[in-house]
Design an enzyme around this catalytic site. Sequence first.
Site, PDB file in Angstrom:
ATOM      1  N   ASP A   1      41.410  41.603  46.025  1.00  0.00           N
ATOM      2  CA  ASP A   1      42.276  40.437  45.915  1.00  0.00           C
ATOM      3  C   ASP A   1      43.602  40.823  45.267  1.00  0.00           C
ATOM      4  O   ASP A   1      44.658  40.353  45.667  1.00  0.00           O
ATOM      5  CB  ASP A   1      41.585  39.336  45.107  1.00  0.00           C
ATOM      6  CG  ASP A   1      41.139  39.821  43.720  1.00  0.00           C
ATOM      7  OD1 ASP A   1      40.881  41.023  43.559  1.00  0.00           O
ATOM      8  OD2 ASP A   1      41.034  38.979  42.814  1.00  0.00           O
TER       9      ASP A   1
ATOM     10  N   ARG B   1      45.197  42.865  37.530  1.00  0.00           N
ATOM     11  CA  ARG B   1      44.501  42.209  36.435  1.00  0.00           C
ATOM     12  C   ARG B   1      43.040  42.671  36.374  1.00  0.00           C
ATOM     13  O   ARG B   1      42.603  43.516  37.156  1.00  0.00           O
ATOM     14  CB  ARG B   1      44.599  40.691  36.568  1.00  0.00           C
ATOM     15  CG  ARG B   1      43.876  40.078  37.751  1.00  0.00           C
ATOM     16  CD  ARG B   1      44.070  38.566  37.761  1.00  0.00           C
ATOM     17  NE  ARG B   1      43.414  37.944  38.907  1.00  0.00           N
ATOM     18  CZ  ARG B   1      44.001  37.057  39.693  1.00  0.00           C
ATOM     19  NH1 ARG B   1      45.262  36.713  39.500  1.00  0.00           N
ATOM     20  NH2 ARG B   1      43.328  36.517  40.701  1.00  0.00           N
ATOM     21  N   ASP B   2      42.284  42.084  35.486  1.00  0.00           N
ATOM     22  CA  ASP B   2      40.896  42.509  35.298  1.00  0.00           C
ATOM     23  C   ASP B   2      39.987  41.858  36.346  1.00  0.00           C
ATOM     24  O   ASP B   2      39.058  41.140  36.027  1.00  0.00           O
ATOM     25  CB  ASP B   2      40.422  42.185  33.874  1.00  0.00           C
ATOM     26  CG  ASP B   2      40.560  40.706  33.528  1.00  0.00           C
ATOM     27  OD1 ASP B   2      41.157  39.950  34.326  1.00  0.00           O
ATOM     28  OD2 ASP B   2      40.062  40.303  32.460  1.00  0.00           O
ATOM     29  N   GLU B   3      40.273  42.178  37.603  1.00  0.00           N
ATOM     30  CA  GLU B   3      39.484  41.650  38.719  1.00  0.00           C
ATOM     31  C   GLU B   3      39.375  42.732  39.776  1.00  0.00           C
ATOM     32  O   GLU B   3      38.402  43.457  39.815  1.00  0.00           O
ATOM     33  CB  GLU B   3      40.158  40.376  39.257  1.00  0.00           C
ATOM     34  CG  GLU B   3      39.242  39.508  40.108  1.00  0.00           C
ATOM     35  CD  GLU B   3      39.818  38.121  40.317  1.00  0.00           C
ATOM     36  OE1 GLU B   3      39.306  37.405  41.182  1.00  0.00           O
ATOM     37  OE2 GLU B   3      40.781  37.744  39.627  1.00  0.00           O
TER      38      GLU B   3
ATOM     39  N   ASP C   1      39.662  36.349  50.957  1.00  0.00           N
ATOM     40  CA  ASP C   1      40.945  37.023  51.116  1.00  0.00           C
ATOM     41  C   ASP C   1      40.891  38.006  52.281  1.00  0.00           C
ATOM     42  O   ASP C   1      41.822  38.091  53.092  1.00  0.00           O
ATOM     43  CB  ASP C   1      41.307  37.787  49.832  1.00  0.00           C
ATOM     44  CG  ASP C   1      41.278  36.924  48.586  1.00  0.00           C
ATOM     45  OD1 ASP C   1      40.265  36.240  48.364  1.00  0.00           O
ATOM     46  OD2 ASP C   1      42.257  36.938  47.827  1.00  0.00           O
TER      47      ASP C   1
ATOM     48  N   TRP D   1      34.654  32.024  52.485  1.00  0.00           N
ATOM     49  CA  TRP D   1      34.418  33.334  51.878  1.00  0.00           C
ATOM     50  C   TRP D   1      33.179  33.958  52.528  1.00  0.00           C
ATOM     51  O   TRP D   1      33.254  35.062  53.069  1.00  0.00           O
ATOM     52  CB  TRP D   1      34.256  33.192  50.356  1.00  0.00           C
ATOM     53  CG  TRP D   1      35.558  33.218  49.624  1.00  0.00           C
ATOM     54  CD1 TRP D   1      36.030  34.235  48.843  1.00  0.00           C
ATOM     55  CD2 TRP D   1      36.579  32.209  49.598  1.00  0.00           C
ATOM     56  NE1 TRP D   1      37.271  33.921  48.340  1.00  0.00           N
ATOM     57  CE2 TRP D   1      37.630  32.687  48.777  1.00  0.00           C
ATOM     58  CE3 TRP D   1      36.710  30.945  50.181  1.00  0.00           C
ATOM     59  CZ2 TRP D   1      38.794  31.949  48.540  1.00  0.00           C
ATOM     60  CZ3 TRP D   1      37.865  30.203  49.943  1.00  0.00           C
ATOM     61  CH2 TRP D   1      38.884  30.705  49.135  1.00  0.00           C
TER      62      TRP D   1
ATOM     63  N   GLU E   1      50.275  35.749  44.904  1.00  0.00           N
ATOM     64  CA  GLU E   1      49.001  35.027  45.010  1.00  0.00           C
ATOM     65  C   GLU E   1      49.216  33.538  45.233  1.00  0.00           C
ATOM     66  O   GLU E   1      48.483  32.908  45.997  1.00  0.00           O
ATOM     67  CB  GLU E   1      48.186  35.237  43.736  1.00  0.00           C
ATOM     68  CG  GLU E   1      46.868  34.482  43.713  1.00  0.00           C
ATOM     69  CD  GLU E   1      46.075  34.742  42.446  1.00  0.00           C
ATOM     70  OE1 GLU E   1      44.840  34.526  42.466  1.00  0.00           O
ATOM     71  OE2 GLU E   1      46.662  35.169  41.437  1.00  0.00           O
TER      72      GLU E   1
END
Length: 899
Positions: free
Chosen positions: A478, A482-484, A491, A542, A744
């Site tokens: 995605d 960041r912390d992902e 997506d 999703w 985003e």
Amino acid sequence: MIQEHTVPGPPCNLRCEYLENPLGIDVQRPRLSWQVDDARRGAVQEAYEIAVASSVDAMPSGGDSEANVWSTGRVASSDNAFIEYAGSALSPRTTYHWRVRTWDTNGESSPWSDPAWWETGLLTSDGFNGQWLVPAHDDTSEVYTQCPYFRRAFTILSKPRRVRLYVAARGIAQCFVNGQPVTKNRFDPGCSDFDKRARYRTYDVTGLVNSGDNAVGAILANGWYCGFYNRGDGRDTGGMTPQLLAQLIVDYDDGSTDTIETDDLWRMTMGGPHVSGDFYLGETYDARRELHGWSAPGFDDTAWTAPRMQACDGLPVSAHPGPPVRTTQQLTPVDVTRAPNGSYLFDMGQNMVGVVRLCVEAPEGTTITLRHAEILEPDGDIYTTNLRGAISVDKYTCSGGGVETYEPTFTFHGFRYVELSGWPDAAGAPPVDAVTGRVMHSDLPMTSMFECSHPMVNQLQSNIVWCQRGNYLELPTDCPQRDERMGWLGDAQVFVRTGCFNMDSGAFYTKWLEDMRDAQCDDGAYTDTVPLGYQAAHSAAWVEAGVICPWTIYLCYGDRRILEEHYESMLRFMAWLQETSDDFIRPNTGYGDWLNIDDDTPRDLLGTAFFAHAADLMSRIAGVLGRADDQARYGDLFAQVKDAYNKTFITPAGVPVADSQCACVLSLAFHLVGGDVRTSVAARLVELLEQHDVHLSTGFLGTPMLLHVLTVIGRTDLAYKLLLRDTFPSWGYTIKHGATTIWERWDGWTQEKGFQDPNMNSFNHYAFGAVGGWMYQKMAGIDLDEAQPGYRHIVIHPRPLPGSGITHTSAAYDSIHGRIESAWRNDGDQFTIDVMAPANTCATVIVPAASADDVREGNTPVCDAEGVVAVSAEGDSVAIEISAGAYSFTMPWATRAIR
């Protein structure tokens, strides 16, 4: 007909399982593809012959057809992609050489192609003989950020013929033989659901191993397995420490082998210069702790300790089928300034993903700190709040030995700006080349070109490609900062068609779909992210990626096997959809039309729409695979869900109960409404856009299909207006304010409000970049035919719009069969379109002319042109059927767009 009697050239661009000369594949029946080298109009392959041999010397040449492993003989077929090897069973750890020749419709044979090869890996999960090496460290509270070093000395008594190193890891491993790195790959062996499967990579280290004393070494880092990637939000899908499983196999001329495996003869230390390495946190490197010669023979490792051993527990260990992550280019900063806090700020000029290479000369013990950010605060400091728990800081402590160069090994960041602190005052201000951007992504070949007369649209195309570079990193993520950084299915599915146009994505998605099957829940539901599945929502749009993505890969490449391998998984998923629906209506749960602009759509409507779409695709997939009963069953299911959708979500007035742009778009895109209702929904969509002064309000689900739907309902003019807007919300608005990747959210930053919620505010997120699909398919006009997938039959149908300011558009796509081109321009009173259909394909070209009499190919009336098979007129367009080749069509320029 071929225009002249000459011989086709040797086939080119030979591929095995999408890859050029793949090393270490675990496919028992690999598929072979090539391109026909013949620029003549009408060039068609009438037959082919493949020869597979154990060596180049055993391969045929000239008119010879013999090969000592497998030969097809002359096969009367125009197929040139995914031809399955049908020889005797492949042996593990074996190189197979192959070449191909073709015949044209005149019966003339091409020369044999240049040789290509593939090499099998271990082929079975029990191919590894050793045990997992685990760092011998009792304190597990911090160890998952540290980087253990492993080494093993060994001796061989004679010159090796061939040496291969097979490396699996829970985490990531950088390997060395005799002091030299074995690869330029990054983050090998990659990511998987580690409780379901481990991946391995194969390396050719023949040139690194000598007769006599040798050594092999590896540095481990947590990667996707442990560390904050798996623990920052409380998940526990990995372990506490990285682990290594490897074996080096030496083959000799006499047929004997030696194997050096991960066993109790290995030594380890936690005392290396890589103090820590983590995707989210960054890397800390202390050059004073460097272990010179640590992976070379003769190094004194008596102070090192024995690692813990862990037996292989039956976990499948399989070869990584996709491309590796590599550094593909580098960027020099465009500017360096002094930041408000006294540090130095480097502007790379481009939001990118990777690391920076630091070049510094400083006294021993000087620590340089590098912080990364995508965008700046209003006061000029870097904006890092949106990184959440990913601090993205790299630290380098100098050894003091002159000019030092450092590049992080076990981390990556998403950034445009780099803040450098700790630079020694005595050295003066750092030069602009003190840091160099090192761009990393899965090394997928670029397959697209797009350019038009509108600078903003060209920047949009650049933003889309850069966003894909940054997020196609081992998995379709995605966001990269960041912390992902997770493989969110929603997506991925909205972008997959655009992604396949930009880059050769077949092998990349082959691997990811295998991960998807590994992560599938026992009840048949797909997880919201893959690998390392996050299962909380099972959100509509999703989870349907489990059907949409394999279907799209099939359409783009003609890969039938990807449907076959995924079919049972899709059946289980469809059963889950039915079992968890109420009279064909999905629950009112999930993420919805994520990040729309105050125009929400009920989740049950969205879920039911995607349920219907999945049923429709399953019927088509079953038809492709020859499963007639399933084709009929899913066709009936589509009709039932469609009926329930209309009864529940369409009002008596013939519009969706949810008065949103997205509801209208899905109703039209998924063929859920027909007749007068379709007309009403189309009219309502136009009204909603006009109420917003022709601005969109859609989020992740509605935006990718919005412009396509407008073109289908005859409102290409509105599609262009949306594309070219530069007022909020729009793609142009972000570009006007400095975007070099896709944001985003539409309101990630606005003049009125500044930054949005930092908990969800990435500036490198490809979902809204799915508009690229419309640009390629409708602006430039390059599209495919579902009945002949893989662009075997090409549809070239551009939609120019008079008055839009766009006077030319050109695009090219390197399909599995070769390069497709479409370039149109209007020069005052004349419209010209130059097209190319590669050899062994055909195309339908649709041009803006009321009559075929208005169209010429070169200087010839179109109906008389060589290579033109048929011409027909309908309304304000003329359809021209062409065989392979290059053509230039001209006609008077009418003052209206093609519908």
